[in-house]
Enzyme design. Structure first.
Site, PDB file in Angstrom:
ATOM      1  N   ASP A 276      45.476  28.962  11.391  1.00 25.45           N
ATOM      2  CA  ASP A 276      45.521  28.371  12.724  1.00 25.45           C
ATOM      3  C   ASP A 276      46.807  27.552  12.884  1.00 25.45           C
ATOM      4  O   ASP A 276      47.205  26.812  11.985  1.00 25.45           O
ATOM      5  CB  ASP A 276      44.288  27.461  12.877  1.00 25.45           C
ATOM      6  CG  ASP A 276      44.030  27.063  14.306  1.00 25.45           C
ATOM      7  OD1 ASP A 276      43.896  27.969  15.146  1.00 25.45           O
ATOM      8  OD2 ASP A 276      43.941  25.848  14.594  1.00 25.45           O
TER       9      ASP A 276
ATOM     10  N   GLU B  30      48.721  32.410  12.934  1.00 25.76           N
ATOM     11  CA  GLU B  30      48.677  32.260  14.392  1.00 25.76           C
ATOM     12  C   GLU B  30      49.986  31.576  14.789  1.00 25.76           C
ATOM     13  O   GLU B  30      50.069  30.362  14.936  1.00 25.76           O
ATOM     14  CB  GLU B  30      47.483  31.408  14.845  1.00 25.76           C
ATOM     15  CG  GLU B  30      47.320  31.456  16.361  1.00 25.76           C
ATOM     16  CD  GLU B  30      46.955  30.134  16.996  1.00 25.76           C
ATOM     17  OE1 GLU B  30      46.617  30.134  18.178  1.00 25.76           O
ATOM     18  OE2 GLU B  30      47.025  29.080  16.341  1.00 25.76           O
TER      19      GLU B  30
HETATM   20  C1  NOJ Z   1      44.143  28.115  17.962  1.00 23.24           C
HETATM   21  C2  NOJ Z   1      42.759  28.647  17.972  1.00 23.24           C
HETATM   22  O1  NOJ Z   1      42.796  30.045  18.046  1.00 23.24           O
HETATM   23  C3  NOJ Z   1      42.073  28.021  19.153  1.00 23.24           C
HETATM   24  O2  NOJ Z   1      40.836  28.627  19.428  1.00 23.24           O
HETATM   25  C4  NOJ Z   1      41.942  26.540  18.875  1.00 23.24           C
HETATM   26  O3  NOJ Z   1      41.379  25.900  20.002  1.00 23.24           O
HETATM   27  C5  NOJ Z   1      43.304  25.916  18.587  1.00 23.24           C
HETATM   28  N1  NOJ Z   1      44.105  26.707  17.700  1.00 23.24           N
HETATM   29  C6  NOJ Z   1      43.141  24.562  17.947  1.00 23.24           C
HETATM   30  O4  NOJ Z   1      42.652  24.723  16.642  1.00 23.24           O
END
Ligand code: NOJ
Length: 530
Positions: A201, A265
């Protein structure tokens, strides 16, 4: 034992655990439910599953606020269930990828509870604290990605703490070596249990500017989303020092056999910045390409993102593609606007570009976003911005397994955590029976990909095509064309045999004088002489 780079040729299937399969009738998906559906995933032909967070969390942000990184949220199961899932998936040659959230923890994590207890606490420096300005306002102008200031004043200790997301998600201080060591241990804990890797993340944003400098305001040359946010986030994300941490994690992942995968991500909106996260094949193996996800569904735009990605991703690097996830509107509602022809074209691109496809659960049956009432909402963004369509619940509703009460997701009469969509219109059971369904189309694409090395590893070259058409070659003998227009077209660069078309009736057809495509039709062709 899978080969070292199995993920290059494989397909990753994203599971939102709350919404995949409920095995105990509480209306919430769980890990036993995922185990129960592994046969389906094997039938579909996927090589790995990625599960959104399953660790202990008060769920201020659906598991992305972690209170214990090494224990399972009881509603999903326990460590024993994870072990069984990993083992059962492995029996079917499916790897298990988990989600890790290193940018921030929950405000209920023992580290943060200790950190905020006093300025002298052992964990104080595990988070980012700063004094108020003389007028009492936050230390700098950083804004949270979810809106409002990225700082909250802690009354007890008189300092602000940083949160790039919700106040319940305090950012960890990645300048602190103890934080780095703690996460090495968390990675090892899961790697040792046999997880195939992690989706990371906010992989682009964990290290913050040490001097906490103000972000600059947007200039006229900045894209609309920078203006909408109100500032250029140059000091609270994408700091150069993040690469040291990524290299450290890669070195750790490489100590395992096979090396564990790191799928970031990397939420940046230009391909050049995304390419940096591969390093010299010593950072992430896969960095999500959000420029592609957010591109308009137009031939020239998509081809240009792919062309740029092919140029930018280092030669030994490997792209990763996705068309939906738990944070964006589903591809059926976004790119396809409800049109099955367009959906199939989108899925055809996903599964035939050079790179690893990540398929979001339910996209294989064309699940659209589900319309929800305010009272149904669970996502903090949805609640905060209602009725603006910023919430992420519509793309997170339960999987449609069958046209029965509970949709095959939960037992009849149980109330699912988010309402079911229109299960009668689309569900796995019906589509499995129908050879011309989108589900069988996707399965056919996956099988074709498995059979043809060109589709798994062949180089990508764009082919000349009329306006509105995107055509490319993979390897020596395989070509793909998508007619993303309302006009019939002929792609003269493509000859051979149709292997699969979005209109199934054409499979096996000979193409001697150019590939004719109806509006919004796509096809894979073999150019081998037969
Ligand atoms: C990215 C995640 O995919 C999302 O769902 C989340 O709200 C944010 N990061 C914060 O962790």
């Amino acid at each position: 034992m899978p080969s070292e780079k199995w993920w290059r040729e494989g397909i990753i299937y994203q599971i939102y655990p709350r919404s995949f399969q409920d095995s105990n009738g509480d209306g919430i998906g769980d890990l036993r439910g995922v185990i129960d559906r592994l046969d389906y995933l094997q039938w579909l032909g996927v090589d790995a599953i990625w599960l959104n967070p399953i660790t202990v969390s008060p769920d201020a942000d659906a598991g992305y606020d972690v209170a214990d990184y090494c224990a399972v949220q009881p509603v999903f199961g326990d460590l024993g269930t994870v072990d069984r899932l990993i083992a059962e998936a492995a029996k079917r040659d499916i790897g298990t990828v988990l989600d890790i959230v290193p940018n921030h923890s929950s405000d209920r994590h023992p580290w943060f509870i200790d950190a905020r207890s006093s300025r002298a606490s052992a964990h104080r420096d595990w988070y980012v604290w700063a004094d108020p300005k003389p007028d009492g306002s936050p230390p700098n102008n950083w804004l949270s990605a979810f809106g409002g200031p990225a700082w909250t004043l802690d009354a007890l200790t008189g300092q602000y703490y940083l949160h790039n997301f919700l106040p319940e998600q305090p950012d960890l201080n990645w300048w602190n070596p103890a934080v780095r060591d703690a996460f090495d241990d968390i990675y090892r804990f899961w790697f040792d249990r046999g997880v195939a890797g992690f989706r990371i993340d906010v992989a682009h944003g964990i290290v913050k500017d040490k001097e906490l400098r103000d972000n600059p305001l947007p200039t006229k040359d900045d894209p609309p989303w920078v203006h909408a946010h109100g500032q250029r986030s140059v000091y609270n994300v994408e700091r150069p020092e993040v690469h040291d941490v990524l290299r450290r994690w890669r070195a750790l992942a490489n100590t395992y056999d096979p090396p564990r995968i790191l799928l970031g991500e990397t939420y940046v909106r230009d391909v050049r910045s995304m390419g940096l996260f591969y390093g010299k094949d010593d950072e992430l193996q896969l960095a999500f390409n959000f420029t592609y996800v957010h591109a308009p569904f137009e031939a020239a735009a998509l081809a240009s993102v792919v062309d740029e990605s092919e140029t930018i991703i280092p030669l030994d690097g490997w792209p990763v593609w996705t068309v939906s996830n738990h944070d964006v509107s589903r591809v059926m509602s976004r790119w396809a606007v409800g049109d099955e022809r367009k959906l199939r074209c989108a899925l055809l691109s996903l599964l035939t570009l050079r790179g690893t496809p990540v398929l979001y659960y339910g996209d294989e049956i064309g699940m659209p976003d589900t319309r929800l009432r305010k009272a149904d909402l669970q996502d903090p963004l949805g609640k905060r911005y209602w009725p603006a369509p910023r919430g992420r619940d519509p793309e997170r509703t339960p999987m449609h397994w069958s046209d029965t009460p509970g949709g095959g997701f939960t037992k009849a009469g149980a109330r699912s955590w988010l309402p079911l969509g229109d299960v009668a219109a689309r569900n796995v059971a019906d589509q499995r029976r129908d050879p011309s369904s989108t589900l069988n189309f996707v399965r056919g694409l996956i099988a074709t990909r498995r059979q043809r090395p060109d589709l798994r590893t062949g180089a990508y070259h764009q082919l000349p095509a009329p306006a509105g058409v995107w055509a490319w070659q993979r390897g020596r003998e395989t070509s793909i064309a998508l007619n993303l227009s309302d006009e019939p077209v002929s792609v003269v660069a493509i000859r051979g045999t149709v292997l699969i078309s979005t209109m199934r009736s054409r499979d096996g057809e000979r193409i001697d004088r150019g590939l004719e495509l109806a509006p919004w039709e796509g096809a894979i062709c073999s150019s081998a002489s037969t």
